[in-house]
Write a protein that holds these residues in place. Structure first.
Motif, short mmCIF file in Angstrom:
data_model
loop_
_atom_site.label_atom_id
_atom_site.label_comp_id
_atom_site.label_asym_id
_atom_site.label_seq_id
_atom_site.Cartn_x
_atom_site.Cartn_y
_atom_site.Cartn_z
N VAL A 214 1.07 -1.02 -0.16
CA VAL A 214 0.03 0.32 -0.53
C VAL A 214 0.89 1.64 0.29
N GLN A 215 1.91 1.35 1.17
CA GLN A 215 2.76 2.40 0.91
C GLN A 215 3.10 2.39 -0.44
N SER A 216 4.06 1.94 -1.47
CA SER A 216 4.10 1.37 -3.04
C SER A 216 3.26 2.18 -4.10
N GLY A 217 1.73 2.24 -2.81
CA GLY A 217 0.91 2.37 -4.47
C GLY A 217 -0.04 1.74 -4.56
N GLY A 218 -0.07 0.26 -4.44
CA GLY A 218 -1.32 -0.65 -4.04
C GLY A 218 -2.51 0.04 -3.34
N GLN A 219 -3.72 -1.13 -3.58
CA GLN A 219 -4.66 -0.20 -2.46
C GLN A 219 -4.60 -2.04 -2.21
N TYR A 220 -5.35 -1.52 -1.09
CA TYR A 220 -5.97 -2.75 0.09
C TYR A 220 -7.39 -2.74 0.63
N ARG A 221 -8.47 -3.58 -0.28
CA ARG A 221 -10.13 -3.50 -0.23
C ARG A 221 -10.56 -4.00 0.59
N LYS A 222 -11.11 -3.83 1.53
CA LYS A 222 -11.88 -4.39 2.53
C LYS A 222 -13.26 -4.72 1.65
N VAL A 223 -13.71 -6.22 0.87
CA VAL A 223 -14.72 -6.46 0.46
C VAL A 223 -14.32 -8.06 -0.12
N ARG A 224 -15.51 -8.58 -0.42
CA ARG A 224 -15.48 -9.62 -0.26
C ARG A 224 -15.67 -9.62 -1.97
N ALA A 225 -14.82 -10.60 -2.70
CA ALA A 225 -15.07 -11.09 -4.15
C ALA A 225 -16.27 -12.15 -4.34
N THR A 226 -17.12 -11.61 -5.33
CA THR A 226 -18.04 -12.58 -5.59
C THR A 226 -18.08 -13.55 -6.75
N ASP A 227 -17.32 -12.83 -8.53
CA ASP A 227 -17.52 -13.10 -9.20
C ASP A 227 -16.72 -12.10 -10.11
N PHE A 228 -16.82 -13.04 -11.67
CA PHE A 228 -16.34 -11.76 -12.66
C PHE A 228 -16.91 -11.45 -13.72
N LEU A 229 -16.35 -10.27 -14.57
CA LEU A 229 -17.20 -9.81 -15.54
C LEU A 229 -16.36 -9.58 -17.00
N PHE A 230 -16.67 -10.86 -17.57
CA PHE A 230 -16.26 -10.65 -19.30
C PHE A 230 -16.80 -10.43 -20.25
N ASN A 231 -15.74 -9.84 -21.12
CA ASN A 231 -15.98 -9.60 -22.15
C ASN A 231 -16.06 -10.32 -23.33
N GLY A 232 -16.44 -11.83 -23.63
CA GLY A 232 -16.10 -12.62 -24.53
C GLY A 232 -14.54 -12.90 -23.80
N ASP A 233 -13.79 -12.98 -24.29
CA ASP A 233 -12.71 -13.94 -22.92
C ASP A 233 -11.76 -12.52 -22.23
N LYS A 234 -12.28 -11.65 -22.33
CA LYS A 234 -11.13 -10.59 -21.34
C LYS A 234 -11.85 -10.47 -20.32
N LEU A 235 -10.69 -9.68 -19.51
CA LEU A 235 -11.80 -9.28 -17.68
C LEU A 235 -12.17 -8.59 -17.62
N GLN A 236 -12.86 -8.06 -17.21
CA GLN A 236 -13.65 -6.62 -17.70
C GLN A 236 -14.00 -6.46 -15.91
#
Length: 419
Positions: A214-236
């Motif tokens: 995080v100090q180096s520019g990353g993020q930490y988000r307290k959320v629960r991942a549930t699924d993915f959104l794709f456009n064809g075979d590309k992750l959105q």
């Protein structure tokens, strides 16, 4: 250095996720760690804290099926199965037993060696980055035995280690006592493995790595991942309980909670939770010199910042069943048999107990590789008993995949479709 054009979601804030995130970041990527809990508060918090390149022996063995009745009949044994969970876990147990044949064990141990042998080498740059040297020790570990029969029962594992170049020192009764005078005089033999190490606070180590991300520019988000959104075979985007997170790529490193996410990305993976317990004695009378394994009773005693941790046991009961705290109490009751000075009556405020979920595949190998649905989703979960050890080099491997570089190890044994 990869151009920082990719935004990568790392799903999971444990040791594996933290190491992956930092290695991705060192490669120039924008990193977002997604986890509903604080960093390192899952299985990474409560393990024995060991970094064991020597842990290349698969868990399942030739006698696996013979042992299942014992697992069912002894709810406080080193490995137990809850009757209420037996039907659900049976397919996993069948795969687990079939994985324990000698030829498969040979290949599994080779695969484990490929991700464990360079683990400490891969860990130290991350420790250097975040300045967490006070949390890491490289003093080795000790395994102790009360009889020649106990040593013989472990011979398969030590033969495998010898074949793979693991070095250790054989200790007789007097040498064990010289090494650690606080051990019980019942110990007849010991094996000291100098190439191993441990952390004195695994949860804090994860937090320090994430803090630096995080100090180096990353993020930490307290959320629960549930699924993915794709456009064809590309992750959105990664879908979460707090809305979508737009990314170019995602890494599933959610430990025992990765199964549903893998299914959402097209793979059915037989992931199971091996529930582990620990007791932390806050103000111990004595401390082990190094992490010490009681081979007869299958637990590890580790000297840590907050006291002495007694960790071990495996319980198959799923993700949702309530803890059986008697399994933690049995660890507290047995510690005096290894360290007599610790064999006393403790008040409730003298110790803490914990239960967590080891993410386990039946062949003792994690899943690493791209998902069936999209090359933009990469898996890195199922590290079972070697998560702390394998996490740093897993970070190296996943960073290579994310950058389009060849993997530094053969990933065939770890493919998600191997089942």
């Amino acid at each position: 250095m990869v151009h920082p054009s990719k935004t990568v979601a790392v799903i999971g804030g444990g040791m594996v996720g933290a190491c992956i995130a930092r290695y991705l970041q060192r490669d120039g990527h924008n990193v977002i760690i997604l986890d509903p809990n604080e960093p390192g508060d899952g299985a990474s918090f409560g393990n024995a804290g060991c970094f064991n390149p020597s842990s290349l022996v698969p868990i399942a063995g030739p006698d696996t099926f013979k042992q299942v009745p014992g697992y069912l009949m002894d709810p406080l044994g080193p490995l137990s199965i809850r009757w209420s969970y037996l039907l659900q876990v049976t397919p996993w147990l069948v795969r687990y037993g079939l994985a324990g044949v000698p030829e498969k064990i040979k290949h599994q141990s080779l695969a484990l060696k490929s991700i464990l042998s360079r683990s400490l080498e891969a860990l130290m740059p991350l420790v250097d980055d975040c300045g967490a040297h006070d949390l890491v020790r490289r003093d080795g570990i000790l395994i102790v035995y009360r009889s020649g029969q106990s040593v013989a029962s472990d011979s398969r594992g030590w033969n495998l280690r010898r074949e793979h170049g693991i070095h250790w020192e054989e200790l007789d009764r007097d040498a064990v006592r010289d090494f650690d005078p606080n051990l019980t005089r019942d110990i007849q033999f010991g094996k000291f493995v100098p190439g191993n190490g441990h952390t004195v606070n695994p949860g804090a180590l994860v937090k320090e790595i994430v803090r630096h991300v995080v100090q180096s520019g990353g993020q930490y988000r307290k959320v629960r991942a549930t699924d993915f959104l794709f456009n064809g075979d590309k992750l959105q985007a990664v879908l979460t309980d707090h809305g979508p997170v737009t990314v170019d790529m995602a890494v599933v490193a959610a430990g025992a909670h990765s199964k549903a996410l893998a299914r959402a990305a097209g793979n059915s993976v037989p992931l199971e939770s091996e529930r582990g317990y620990h007791v932390m004695i806050k103000t111990p009378e004595v401390r082990p010199r190094v992490p010490t394994t009681d081979s007869d009773h299958k637990f590890v005693v580790t000297p840590m910042q907050e006291g002495v941790r007694v960790a071990g046991t495996v319980e198959l009961a799923g993700l949702d069943a309530k803890p059986n705290w008697k399994r933690a109490e049995i660890l507290l009751n047995r510690i005096g048999g290894l360290y007599p000075a610790l064999g006393k009556t403790y008040r409730p405020d003298d110790f803490t107990v914990w239960m967590g979920h080891r993410p386990s595949l039946p062949d003792s190998l994690p899943v690493m590789g791209r998902s069936k649905r999209s090359a933009d989703v990469i898996y890195a979960f199922g590290h079972q008993h070697v998560g702390m050890t394998a996490a740093p080099y897993t970070g190296v491997i996943i960073a290579a995949l994310a950058a389009g570089r060849p993997s530094p190890v053969d990933l065939t044994p770890f493919q998600p479709d191997r089942f």
